[in-house]
Scaffold this motif. Structure first.
Motif, PDB file in Angstrom:
ATOM      1  N   MET A   5       0.853  -1.192   0.000  1.00 28.27           N
ATOM      2  CA  MET A   5       0.000   0.000   0.000  1.00 28.27           C
ATOM      3  C   MET A   5       0.883   1.234   0.000  1.00 28.27           C
ATOM      4  O   MET A   5       1.789   1.349   0.827  1.00 28.27           O
ATOM      5  N   GLN A   6       0.629   2.148  -0.921  1.00 32.38           N
ATOM      6  CA  GLN A   6       1.416   3.372  -0.999  1.00 32.38           C
ATOM      7  C   GLN A   6       1.053   4.295   0.157  1.00 32.38           C
ATOM      8  O   GLN A   6      -0.118   4.537   0.433  1.00 32.38           O
ATOM      9  N   PRO A   7       2.056   4.849   0.870  1.00 27.06           N
ATOM     10  CA  PRO A   7       1.730   5.753   1.973  1.00 27.06           C
ATOM     11  C   PRO A   7       1.156   7.059   1.462  1.00 27.06           C
ATOM     12  O   PRO A   7       1.616   7.597   0.445  1.00 27.06           O
ATOM     13  N   VAL A   8       0.150   7.567   2.168  1.00 27.82           N
ATOM     14  CA  VAL A   8      -0.396   8.881   1.848  1.00 27.82           C
ATOM     15  C   VAL A   8       0.422   9.896   2.641  1.00 27.82           C
ATOM     16  O   VAL A   8       0.006  10.400   3.680  1.00 27.82           O
ATOM     17  N   SER A   9       1.662  10.138   2.161  1.00 24.02           N
ATOM     18  CA  SER A   9       2.575  11.062   2.825  1.00 24.02           C
ATOM     19  C   SER A   9       2.150  12.474   2.473  1.00 24.02           C
ATOM     20  O   SER A   9       2.187  12.867   1.305  1.00 24.02           O
ATOM     21  N   THR A  10       1.760  13.236   3.476  1.00 28.22           N
ATOM     22  CA  THR A  10       1.055  14.473   3.188  1.00 28.22           C
ATOM     23  C   THR A  10       1.062  15.396   4.377  1.00 28.22           C
ATOM     24  O   THR A  10       1.556  15.055   5.451  1.00 28.22           O
ATOM     25  N   PHE A  11       0.486  16.580   4.204  1.00 27.59           N
ATOM     26  CA  PHE A  11       0.250  17.483   5.328  1.00 27.59           C
ATOM     27  C   PHE A  11      -1.185  17.978   5.247  1.00 27.59           C
ATOM     28  O   PHE A  11      -1.721  18.198   4.156  1.00 27.59           O
ATOM     29  N   SER A  12      -1.801  18.116   6.408  1.00 28.14           N
ATOM     30  CA  SER A  12      -3.217  18.473   6.435  1.00 28.14           C
ATOM     31  C   SER A  12      -3.519  19.355   7.634  1.00 28.14           C
ATOM     32  O   SER A  12      -2.807  19.350   8.646  1.00 28.14           O
ATOM     33  N   LEU A  13      -4.615  20.093   7.503  1.00 23.90           N
ATOM     34  CA  LEU A  13      -5.131  20.923   8.580  1.00 23.90           C
ATOM     35  C   LEU A  13      -6.606  20.607   8.743  1.00 23.90           C
ATOM     36  O   LEU A  13      -7.374  20.693   7.783  1.00 23.90           O
ATOM     37  N   VAL A  14      -6.987  20.221   9.934  1.00 24.78           N
ATOM     38  CA  VAL A  14      -8.387  19.970  10.286  1.00 24.78           C
ATOM     39  C   VAL A  14      -8.795  21.095  11.223  1.00 24.78           C
ATOM     40  O   VAL A  14      -8.071  21.383  12.190  1.00 24.78           O
ATOM     41  N   ALA A  15      -9.922  21.749  10.974  1.00 27.84           N
ATOM     42  CA  ALA A  15     -10.212  22.941  11.765  1.00 27.84           C
ATOM     43  C   ALA A  15     -11.701  23.218  11.872  1.00 27.84           C
ATOM     44  O   ALA A  15     -12.517  22.703  11.101  1.00 27.84           O
ATOM     45  N   ARG A  16     -12.007  24.072  12.840  1.00 28.89           N
ATOM     46  CA  ARG A  16     -13.370  24.557  13.079  1.00 28.89           C
ATOM     47  C   ARG A  16     -13.339  26.076  13.083  1.00 28.89           C
ATOM     48  O   ARG A  16     -12.413  26.694  13.615  1.00 28.89           O
ATOM     49  N   ASP A  17     -14.357  26.678  12.466  1.00 25.95           N
ATOM     50  CA  ASP A  17     -14.516  28.121  12.504  1.00 25.95           C
ATOM     51  C   ASP A  17     -15.318  28.479  13.750  1.00 25.95           C
ATOM     52  O   ASP A  17     -16.507  28.155  13.842  1.00 25.95           O
ATOM     53  N   PRO A  18     -14.703  29.142  14.743  1.00 31.38           N
ATOM     54  CA  PRO A  18     -15.442  29.434  15.977  1.00 31.38           C
ATOM     55  C   PRO A  18     -16.600  30.393  15.782  1.00 31.38           C
ATOM     56  O   PRO A  18     -17.522  30.434  16.606  1.00 31.38           O
ATOM     57  N   GLU A  19     -16.587  31.179  14.693  1.00 32.74           N
ATOM     58  CA  GLU A  19     -17.658  32.140  14.470  1.00 32.74           C
ATOM     59  C   GLU A  19     -18.912  31.494  13.900  1.00 32.74           C
ATOM     60  O   GLU A  19     -20.028  31.894  14.225  1.00 32.74           O
ATOM     61  N   THR A  20     -18.748  30.506  13.036  1.00 28.15           N
ATOM     62  CA  THR A  20     -19.896  29.899  12.356  1.00 28.15           C
ATOM     63  C   THR A  20     -20.138  28.452  12.750  1.00 28.15           C
ATOM     64  O   THR A  20     -21.213  27.909  12.492  1.00 28.15           O
ATOM     65  N   GLY A  21     -19.134  27.795  13.321  1.00 34.48           N
ATOM     66  CA  GLY A  21     -19.233  26.366  13.594  1.00 34.48           C
ATOM     67  C   GLY A  21     -18.918  25.506  12.395  1.00 34.48           C
ATOM     68  O   GLY A  21     -18.960  24.265  12.487  1.00 34.48           O
ATOM     69  N   ASP A  22     -18.601  26.098  11.245  1.00 35.35           N
ATOM     70  CA  ASP A  22     -18.220  25.319  10.064  1.00 35.35           C
ATOM     71  C   ASP A  22     -16.951  24.521  10.361  1.00 35.35           C
ATOM     72  O   ASP A  22     -16.105  24.925  11.159  1.00 35.35           O
ATOM     73  N   LEU A  23     -16.832  23.393   9.695  1.00 38.90           N
ATOM     74  CA  LEU A  23     -15.700  22.488   9.885  1.00 38.90           C
ATOM     75  C   LEU A  23     -15.042  22.213   8.553  1.00 38.90           C
ATOM     76  O   LEU A  23     -15.721  22.143   7.519  1.00 38.90           O
ATOM     77  N   GLY A  24     -13.716  22.037   8.561  1.00 43.86           N
ATOM     78  CA  GLY A  24     -13.047  21.821   7.290  1.00 43.86           C
ATOM     79  C   GLY A  24     -11.764  21.038   7.401  1.00 43.86           C
ATOM     80  O   GLY A  24     -11.175  20.899   8.480  1.00 43.86           O
ATOM     81  N   VAL A  25     -11.343  20.517   6.255  1.00 46.95           N
ATOM     82  CA  VAL A  25     -10.062  19.830   6.104  1.00 46.95           C
ATOM     83  C   VAL A  25      -9.396  20.354   4.835  1.00 46.95           C
ATOM     84  O   VAL A  25     -10.022  20.364   3.765  1.00 46.95           O
ATOM     85  N   ALA A  26      -8.146  20.785   4.969  1.00 48.20           N
ATOM     86  CA  ALA A  26      -7.335  21.168   3.812  1.00 48.20           C
ATOM     87  C   ALA A  26      -6.125  20.246   3.784  1.00 48.20           C
ATOM     88  O   ALA A  26      -5.501  20.000   4.829  1.00 48.20           O
TER      89      ALA A  26
END
Length: 289
Positions: free
Chosen positions: A1-22
């Motif tokens: 299995m090829q490693p998913v070597s990467t960088f990511s940011l998981v976050a929440r917007d405190p103003e709206t409660g929206d959630l995201g992953v980049a």
């Protein structure tokens, strides 16, 4: 299995409660593997020999009232390959957790705080994750999706994946923010194979904003601008009336047709009014009258 070597940011917007992953990686279509999120529940990024069950399983734990640490303990207890995994988890309340297994390829590590978890593996060094974290914390002047992509770009320019660049993705969820209000999938953009994917991801986000942002700053159209609409629509056989700068139901129908051809119909609320950026997009698409 090829490693998913990467960088990511998981976050929440405190103003709206929206959630995201980049996320970005030297890996084909990383957005198909790493991010998972559900409005009102949380967000998860799973990478480094990614166990793709972590996304739905982590969200299930959070939905039942568990914490990101609870999800981590379940993963550790049930996955024989846990030492190869890396993940970040953020709950709808802003609690965050990041984990890097001992068997992840160096450089590998993560940082977490209220509303965010930043992590990466097979990176050029710790400065990549530090740039992710610092940019997210500093760029509070940006809207949440742009804040995520700005952090991703800073990490990429700090060194990123030591193997190079290939793909990037942005997933943002919010209650009722999906297309037509039917789901929570507000922004789901992927650059699957590109020599410089993060700036391309930012470009796609700009297009998404142009097409789907609610109309808020419409201004009156001048007689000259109405004349341009009439002429542009007439060239496309969408309008057969006079080219005189006078507004009418026929001109409104012609404008709606022009907007529809460019997928801009959601940016129009009726009458002789348009937002500046929307009129500029029409001028770019159809040129001078």
């Amino acid at each position: 299995m090829q490693p998913v070597s990467t960088f990511s940011l998981v976050a929440r917007d405190p103003e709206t409660g929206d959630l995201g992953v980049a996320v970005a990686s030297k890996f084909l279509a990383v957005g198909a593997v790493v991010p998972a999120a559900r409005a009102g529940v949380g967000a998860v990024a799973t990478q480094s020999y990614a166990n793709t069950s972590y996304g739905p399983r982590g969200l299930a734990v959070l939905e039942l009232g568990g914490s990101p640490e609870d999800a981590h303990r379940i993963f550790a207890a049930t996955d024989p390959g846990h030492a190869q995994r890396q993940y970040g988890i953020v709950s709808a309340g802003g609690a965050a957790f990041t984990f890097t297994g001992d068997a992840c390829h160096p450089w590998a590590g993560g940082r977490a705080g209220e509303n965010y978890a930043a992590q990466g593996n097979l990176l050029t060094g710790p400065e990549v994750v530090e740039a992710l974290e610092a940019t997210f914390l500093e760029r509070t002047d940006l809207p949440f999706p742009e804040r995520l992509t700005a952090a991703l770009l800073a990490a990429d320019r700090a060194g990123g994946d030591q193997r190079g660049r290939q793909s990037a993705a942005l997933l943002v969820v919010g209650e009722g923010k999906g297309y037509g209000g039917f789901n929570d999938r507000w922004i789901d953009l992927r650059v699957d194979d590109h020599p410089d994917p993060v700036p391309e991801l930012e470009r796609l986000l700009g297009i998404h904003r142009l097409l789907f942002n609610p109309a808020r700053n419409a201004r009156p159209l001048s007689d000259e601008e109405i004349r341009w609409i009439q002429a542009a629509a007439a060239r496309l056989e969408l309008y057969a009336g006079p080219i005189d700068g006078t507004w009418s139901e026929a001109v409104e129908a012609a404008l709606k047709a022009l907007l529809g051809r460019e997928n801009l119909e959601e940016r129009y609320t009726g009458g002789p009014r348009l937002e500046e950026e929307v009129f500029a997009a029409l001028r770019e698409a159809y040129g001078e009258a």
